[in-house]
Motif scaffolding. Structure first.
Motif: not given
Length: 302
Positions: A96-117
């Protein structure tokens, strides 16, 4: 590798149903894609470690059946098979929103950054040698969108860079879904999954947000470096249209609300394979024997 998949898929079609009664059948000419029939194969030695990514409002338990099935086929969980739980690892799973702790333009992008970690933690790079092991990803639903974003924009941007060798997506909304009326309050799907959204333009290479390649499978070919495959079910009503889960050849001219799944009016991406199920609801696809076997073949056949 893809030629082998085609031969295996053709043999499976001649043999008929899988042991769960599912029949996999092509919707469009095989000439339009490497294969539209689900693959079968013998057990093989895994080449890359596999990351399993579940969907929105779901958990890693979605993969219980697959993990159990693959445990007798060369995979050991937490050794060469890993499944992320988005709530436990990323802090949320509702998109529903950008994940806390991740700087991202898109919500899906923030989850992708978490997946990267997560991937970097489970399959670490060797900074001294300047190398990063390839990984394979098997995903379901929204997890497929996240995985594609990771593979396209994040995996190769690190230092050292990483390659996703095999990308298998089950029932993922690659091209936008038609039930976007649910998206406003985030009670259904994230608005980024709506047809012609800025996010999907970027993900599918459609300008101006994307790079203008109009290519849903960058780097995809018979020789790689990335091998793409999509699994869809004709009975899937959660991500309509169900055929929008295929990789398509013309994302700049057609999105999910343009497709006719009954009388196909689309062209599949020739650089991707497809597995079409005639039965199986959205949440049961990752537990479907045909889908599980197809994914195993895709990640173990080099």
């Amino acid at each position: 590798m893809k030629k082998l998949w085609v031969l295996l898929a053709a043999l499976a079609a001649l043999l008929g149903c899988a042991d769960d009664g599912t029949v996999a059948e092509p919707l469009v000419s095989v000439a339009e894609a490497s294969s539209t029939t689900c693959a079968t194969c013998s057990n093989s030695t895994p080449a890359q470690k596999v990351i399993l990514v579940h969907g929105r409002n779901d958990t890693s338990a979605r993969w219980n059946t697959l993990v159990s099935n693959w445990s007798s086929k060369g995979y050991t969980e937490n050794t060469n098979l890993f499944r992320i739980d988005l709530t436990s690892y990323c802090g949320d799973n509702d998109f529903c929103s950008v994940l806390s702790g991740y700087s991202a333009t898109y919500v899906n992008e923030s989850y992708a950054l978490c997946l990267q970690a997560y991937i970097n933690e489970k399959v670490p790079c060797d900074a001294d040698a300047g190398t990063c092991p390839d990984v394979d990803i098997v995903s379901h639903s929204q997890g497929g969108v996240v995985s594609r974003y990771y593979a396209r924009f994040l995996a190769g941007s690190g230092s050292p860079a990483r390659n996703v060798n095999d990308m298998v997506n089950m029932a993922s909304p690659h091209n936008g879904i038609t039930n976007c009326a649910l998206a406003g309050s985030c009670t259904g799907v994230n608005p980024e999954d709506c047809p012609d959204s800025n996010f999907l333009h970027k993900l599918n290479g459609v300008s101006p947000q994307g790079d203008g390649s109009n290519d849903e499978t960058p780097g995809g070919s018979a020789t790689g470096p990335v091998h793409y495959s999509a699994t869809v079910s004709k009975k899937d009503t959660v991500v309509p249209p169900w055929c929008g889960g295929y990789y398509m050849a013309n994302p700049q001219t057609q999105q999910g609300d343009d497709y006719n799944c009954t009388s196909p009016n689309y062209t599949l991406d020739a650089d991707a394979d497809s597995c079409t199920l005639t039965s199986g609801l959205h949440l049961t696809i990752p537990t479907n024997t045909t889908a599980i076997n197809d994914a195993y073949c895709k990640v173990t056949t080099e």
